[in-house]
Design an enzyme around this catalytic site. Structure first.
Site, short mmCIF file in Angstrom:
data_model
loop_
_atom_site.label_atom_id
_atom_site.label_comp_id
_atom_site.label_asym_id
_atom_site.label_seq_id
_atom_site.Cartn_x
_atom_site.Cartn_y
_atom_site.Cartn_z
N GLU A 26 12.89 27.69 67.42
CA GLU A 26 13.19 26.93 68.53
C GLU A 26 12.68 27.68 69.69
O GLU A 26 13.18 28.69 70.21
CB GLU A 26 14.50 26.35 68.68
CG GLU A 26 14.78 25.75 70.14
CD GLU A 26 16.08 25.02 70.12
OE1 GLU A 26 16.34 24.01 71.22
OE2 GLU A 26 17.11 25.63 69.41
N GLU A 51 14.04 32.45 74.01
CA GLU A 51 14.59 32.04 75.10
C GLU A 51 14.06 32.99 76.29
O GLU A 51 14.50 34.19 76.06
CB GLU A 51 15.88 31.73 75.34
CG GLU A 51 16.40 31.57 76.56
CD GLU A 51 15.87 30.09 77.20
OE1 GLU A 51 15.45 30.21 78.46
OE2 GLU A 51 15.91 29.21 76.50
N ASP A 101 9.61 23.12 80.43
CA ASP A 101 9.12 22.86 81.62
C ASP A 101 7.86 22.55 81.78
O ASP A 101 6.75 23.03 81.12
CB ASP A 101 9.16 24.43 82.51
CG ASP A 101 9.16 24.33 83.83
OD1 ASP A 101 8.35 23.35 84.40
OD2 ASP A 101 9.59 25.07 84.69
N LYS A 105 3.16 21.11 89.17
CA LYS A 105 1.97 21.54 89.90
C LYS A 105 0.70 21.96 89.15
O LYS A 105 0.97 22.85 88.31
CB LYS A 105 2.39 22.60 90.82
CG LYS A 105 3.62 21.88 91.74
CD LYS A 105 4.22 23.14 92.85
CE LYS A 105 5.25 22.39 93.70
NZ LYS A 105 5.85 23.61 94.60
N ASP A 137 11.56 14.56 79.24
CA ASP A 137 11.79 13.57 79.89
C ASP A 137 10.85 13.18 81.00
O ASP A 137 10.74 12.15 81.77
CB ASP A 137 13.31 13.42 80.43
CG ASP A 137 13.23 14.64 81.39
OD1 ASP A 137 12.90 16.06 80.96
OD2 ASP A 137 13.59 14.67 82.73
N THR A 169 20.08 18.41 72.62
CA THR A 169 20.21 19.51 73.45
C THR A 169 21.27 18.81 74.58
O THR A 169 21.40 17.48 74.42
CB THR A 169 19.00 19.70 74.20
OG1 THR A 169 18.39 18.70 75.11
CG2 THR A 169 17.82 20.12 73.11
N GLU A 172 19.15 16.48 76.54
CA GLU A 172 19.17 14.88 76.24
C GLU A 172 20.32 14.31 75.91
O GLU A 172 20.40 12.90 76.33
CB GLU A 172 18.60 15.33 74.34
CG GLU A 172 18.27 14.02 73.96
CD GLU A 172 17.41 14.37 72.39
OE1 GLU A 172 17.06 13.14 71.87
OE2 GLU A 172 17.46 15.07 72.22
#
Length: 209
Positions: A26, A51, A101, A105, A137, A169, A172
């Site tokens: 993950e 992470e 993420d 931009k 999303d 998650t 989610e």
């Protein structure tokens, strides 16, 4: 739980978590809802979580220890760097990327986990027949990811309306409760990962610079 700085080869992973169980990765595990649930539900599998945020890394490390889950290892660092410099290729049966993420931009988009120039690093984790699960999303970004994956050689792409066990998650679960639309994708890799046709030129230019 183990914390480590570099892997190098798949055999080094086997030394960290001995066994014959298939690996799942993950990228960006956040607060660990999916990683912890998956490790508990599939003790025969070996989980590797990546992470960048130290506070989330420490939080999930504590939760793994409290729950006595010994089939998961954690790696702290920036995913693109670790994919290119530390993690072995073609070792995982599944890769999970949930709500990354989107770097909306334009000047930041080179940092996206999914682009024609970087998708090879993500899918390169997968052994032939391996599976990628993705959710976001940010629908515009999700459609871009879908288009990138659809052009990837040997990738069979499908969309999912939901996961069998429900939200994977914390993000989610929150977004489902709010009624926010979510784009979910699954990819099965048929054969070994190579180079994305739209990213080949950028990679060759970078190497030759």
């Amino acid at each position: 739980m183990r914390r480590f700085a570099a892997i190098g080869e798949a055999g080094a992973l086997d030394a960290l978590l001995p066994g014959t169980g298939a690996w799942e990765v993950e990228l960006g595990f956040g607060k660990g809802r999916f990683l912890l649930a998956r490790a508990a539900a599939a003790p025969e599998r070996r989980m590797l979580g990546v992470e960048v945020a130290r506070e989330y890394f420490a939080l999930v490390a504590r939760r793994l220890a409290r729950r006595g889950l010994t089939n998961a290892a954690l790696l702290q660092g920036e995913a693109l760097y670790l994919l290119s410099a530390a993690l072995p290729r073609r070792f995982a049966a599944a890769a999970h990327v949930y709500f990354p993420d989107p770097w909306p931009k334009s000047r930041h988009q080179r940092r996206r986990l999914f682009s024609p120039a970087s998708v090879d690093l993500v899918l390169g984790l997968l052994a032939p027949g391996g599976r990628l699960c993705f959710a976001t999303d940010f629908l515009d970004y999700g459609e871009e990811v879908a288009a990138i994956l659809a052009r990837y050689p040997g990738a069979r792409l499908a969309r999912r309306s939901a996961w069998p066990e429900g939200p994977r998650t914390n993000y989610e679960a929150k977004y489902v409760a709010e009624g926010r639309p979510i784009l979910r994708l699954e990819v099965e890799l048929e054969g070994e990962a190579g180079l994305h046709p739209d990213g080949r030129a950028a990679i060759v230019a970078a190497v030759g610079a």
